[in-house]
Design a protein around this motif. Structure first.
Motif, mmCIF file in Angstrom:
data_model
loop_
_atom_site.group_PDB
_atom_site.id
_atom_site.type_symbol
_atom_site.label_atom_id
_atom_site.label_comp_id
_atom_site.label_asym_id
_atom_site.label_seq_id
_atom_site.Cartn_x
_atom_site.Cartn_y
_atom_site.Cartn_z
ATOM 1 N N TRP A 286 -3.477 2.863 -3.294
ATOM 2 C CA TRP A 286 -4.747 2.860 -3.645
ATOM 3 C C TRP A 286 -5.611 4.347 -4.382
ATOM 4 N N PRO B 195 0.623 -1.209 0.158
ATOM 5 C CA PRO B 195 -0.105 -0.112 -0.110
ATOM 6 C C PRO B 195 0.749 1.137 0.076
ATOM 7 N N GLU C 88 -2.842 8.952 1.841
ATOM 8 C CA GLU C 88 -3.772 7.830 2.239
ATOM 9 C C GLU C 88 -5.021 8.349 2.653
ATOM 10 N N GLN D 34 -10.796 -9.206 4.781
ATOM 11 C CA GLN D 34 -10.974 -7.748 4.180
ATOM 12 C C GLN D 34 -12.169 -7.649 3.086
ATOM 13 N N PHE E 213 0.396 6.707 -1.905
ATOM 14 C CA PHE E 213 -0.266 5.370 -1.607
ATOM 15 C C PHE E 213 -0.895 4.858 -2.937
ATOM 16 N N ARG F 171 -3.577 8.511 13.793
ATOM 17 C CA ARG F 171 -3.780 7.302 14.017
ATOM 18 C C ARG F 171 -4.766 6.633 14.994
ATOM 19 N N HIS G 19 -6.674 -11.047 5.235
ATOM 20 C CA HIS G 19 -6.538 -9.631 5.087
ATOM 21 C C HIS G 19 -5.150 -8.913 4.767
ATOM 22 N N TRP H 217 -2.024 -6.081 1.360
ATOM 23 C CA TRP H 217 -3.318 -6.124 1.805
ATOM 24 C C TRP H 217 -4.120 -6.508 0.711
ATOM 25 N N TRP I 14 -10.289 -4.528 11.693
ATOM 26 C CA TRP I 14 -9.600 -4.341 10.599
ATOM 27 C C TRP I 14 -10.214 -5.103 9.236
ATOM 28 N N TYR J 102 -5.900 -0.110 20.057
ATOM 29 C CA TYR J 102 -4.727 -1.200 19.818
ATOM 30 C C TYR J 102 -4.822 -2.537 20.859
ATOM 31 N N GLY K 263 -11.820 -2.688 7.205
ATOM 32 C CA GLY K 263 -10.817 -1.827 6.701
ATOM 33 C C GLY K 263 -10.968 -0.462 7.045
ATOM 34 N N TRP L 286 -7.673 -5.658 0.275
ATOM 35 C CA TRP L 286 -8.745 -4.818 -0.711
ATOM 36 C C TRP L 286 -7.806 -3.758 -1.508
ATOM 37 N N ASP L 287 -6.363 -3.478 -0.878
ATOM 38 C CA ASP L 287 -5.862 -2.762 -1.350
ATOM 39 C C ASP L 287 -5.248 -3.455 -2.749
ATOM 40 N N TYR M 117 6.229 -3.305 10.637
ATOM 41 C CA TYR M 117 4.972 -3.357 10.764
ATOM 42 C C TYR M 117 4.469 -4.293 12.096
ATOM 43 N N TYR N 203 3.129 0.281 5.453
ATOM 44 C CA TYR N 203 2.518 -0.962 5.301
ATOM 45 C C TYR N 203 3.202 -1.801 4.361
ATOM 46 N N TYR O 199 -7.758 9.305 11.074
ATOM 47 C CA TYR O 199 -7.873 7.949 10.646
ATOM 48 C C TYR O 199 -9.587 7.813 9.940
HETATM 49 C C1 9WN Z 1 -4.460 -2.844 9.173
HETATM 50 C C2 9WN Z 1 -3.549 -1.123 4.111
HETATM 51 C C3 9WN Z 1 -4.579 -0.674 5.248
HETATM 52 C C4 9WN Z 1 -6.101 -0.797 4.829
HETATM 53 C C5 9WN Z 1 -7.071 -0.569 5.837
HETATM 54 C C6 9WN Z 1 -6.470 0.632 6.590
HETATM 55 C C7 9WN Z 1 -5.141 0.318 7.380
HETATM 56 C C8 9WN Z 1 -3.978 -1.421 8.646
HETATM 57 C C9 9WN Z 1 -3.421 -0.552 9.827
HETATM 58 O O1 9WN Z 1 -4.156 0.066 6.264
HETATM 59 O O2 9WN Z 1 -5.272 -0.679 8.198
HETATM 60 O O3 9WN Z 1 -5.210 -3.503 8.369
HETATM 61 O O4 9WN Z 1 -2.399 -1.229 10.235
HETATM 62 O O5 9WN Z 1 -3.646 0.526 9.958
HETATM 63 O O6 9WN Z 1 -7.489 1.072 7.751
HETATM 64 O O7 9WN Z 1 -8.204 -0.252 5.227
HETATM 65 O O8 9WN Z 1 -6.363 -1.897 4.033
HETATM 66 O O9 9WN Z 1 -3.549 0.215 3.192
#
Ligand code: 9WN
Length: 407
Positions: free
Chosen positions: A397, A23, A380, A100, A395, A189, A70, A32, A151, A195, A154, A34-35, A80, A28, A336
């Motif tokens: 997406w 992403p 993002e 996801q 980013f 965040r 996911h 991921w 999570w 968390y 998303g 859906w990304d 991470y 990240y 966020y």
């Molecule tokens: C946890 C990657 C992901 C997106 C999510 C977004 C964020 C992750 C995080 O980043 O989530 O999955 O660590 O914050 O909320 O929609 O897929 O871009």
């Protein structure tokens, strides 16, 4: 806009790690779910082979149960948290134990319509079908799709989950070190209490050996969510079209569509008059008018009252669509999923609005998103009031939706 088109392509290729796209660099470092679907749609604008490859890599990590995880931890990166050592799914490559939003079938349809590679579509089709079957078997409550962890939607710290999260006991999570706040301003965040609860829910799943039935029956968090419900409904409509392309029987998919259409109506909060999240454990609505509420059109559901809400919200922000009602008690322009604008969600909302003939709103949302990117770059997410950039830069997406719109 040629320069921004070039930059968007450079972001996708720069975040390409060989068959999958991260992403963003640093924050990240993995694949991921859906990304990847958005990345695939973005690649389809200039490299269809690479677009298919993104989905193929995603589905190569599918579990035998049909679930598509996911995160796929292709190369372990200490930047991470929580990584594969925490999730303990014992798979190769390592993955998380949750899923996801299922955007992949919609992405596959888009890619196919651009390059008609029937063989690659035919190879993916049974995998997508198996994933949707897993949702139908394990994640429906009265026909609405449930998430077993924030999570999964998303939309990690959306006010939608505040009520359900308040019931999660996190007293046993112990010490841990977050990595996200080393990359991004902590004010943008989730908070420590979030968390703590994310980890507590994760540990429950891990202790069951990631048993979907046990998680659905007894997990500490189980919420019927409009974003997952609308996205799966749309994905099933697209999958049914792909079944037709391949000459497959779409009867099972049509059954899911009817079930999800009924399920979506169980998310109608009659007091607020909008689609809302519903805590399955308590039966209560979140009372959260969020960006997920406006995904009804994306799912093929038109609704006059939702259009009124949308007009009203767009009238109260400089840049739509805020991820949470700007007049709601929990609104925060930078934190966020509690207020900021997310380009990908705007892409989905605008797609649905345009298909339903609500061009004015679709145009406004696309124009706002483009203006935010032109002003700040491919961030993002963004502040809906002042247009400030937030979260990670370059980013994937955000670049992907720019390229899809550029055609
Ligand atoms: C946890 C990657 C992901 C997106 C999510 C977004 C964020 C992750 C995080 O980043 O989530 O999955 O660590 O914050 O909320 O929609 O897929 O871009």
């Amino acid at each position: 806009m040629r320069e921004l088109d070039d930059r968007a392509r450079a972001i996708l290729t720069g975040n390409d790690r060989g068959g999958y796209t991260v992403p963003t660099r640093g924050l990240y470092p993995y694949q991921w779910n859906w990304d990847s679907a958005f990345a695939a749609m973005g690649f389809s604008a200039f490299d269809p082979d690479r677009a298919w490859r993104e989905l193929e890599t995603l589905f190569a990590a599918q579990w035998e149960t049909g679930m598509v995880p996911h995160i796929i931890f292709h190369e372990v990166d200490p930047g991470y948290f929580p990584g594969p050592d925490v999730w303990q799914t014992h798979r190769q490559p390592p993955t998380t134990g949750i899923t996801q939003p299922p955007v992949a079938a919609t992405a596959a349809r888009r890619i196919y319509e651009r390059d008609h590679d029937r063989a690659r579509l035919a190879a993916l089709y049974p995998k997508m079908l198996a994933w949707h079957r897993w949702f139908a078997a394990h994640r429906l409550d009265r026909g609405a799709v449930c998430i077993a962890h924030p999570w999964e939607a998303g939309r990690d710290n959306a006010p939608d989950w505040d009520g359900a999260m308040a019931g999660v006991d996190s007293s046993g999570v112990g010490e841990y070190t977050r990595r996200d706040t080393a990359h991004v301003d902590a004010a943008m965040r989730p908070q420590k209490i979030d968390y703590d609860r994310y980890l507590s829910i994760l540990y429950f799943g891990r202790d069951t050996g990631w048993d979907a039935a046990e998680i659905a029956a007894n997990g500490p968090f189980f919420v019927a969510d409009p974003s997952m419900t609308f996205i799966l409904l749309r994905a099933n409509r697209d999958l049914a079209v792909l079944a037709g392309v391949l000459g497959e029987d779409s009867g099972e998919i049509e059954g899911w569509i009817a079930e999800l259409e009924a399920g979506a109506e169980t998310l109608w909060n009659a007091d607020g008059e909008y689609y809302d999240s519903r805590d399955v454990r308590t039966g209560t609505f979140a009372n959260s008018l969020s960006c997920a509420s406006y995904l009804c059109w994306y799912a093929g559901i038109d609704n006059r009252r939702m259009l009124e809400h949308l007009r009203s919200v767009l009238g109260r922000v400089r840049y739509g669509v805020p991820s949470y009602d700007p007049e709601g008690p929990e609104f925060n322009a930078l934190r966020y999923w509690r207020g900021p604008v997310w380009g990908v969600v705007n892409f989905l909302i605008a797609d649905g609005l345009a298909a339903a003939g609500h061009e004015v709103q679709a145009d406004r949302i696309r124009a706002d998103t483009r203006a935010l990117i032109e002003r700040n770059g491919f961030f993002e997410y963004f502040d809906p009031l002042e247009g400030r950039p937030a979260g990670g830069d370059n980013f994937t997406w955000t670049a992907a939706i720019w390229l899809i719109w550029a055609g």
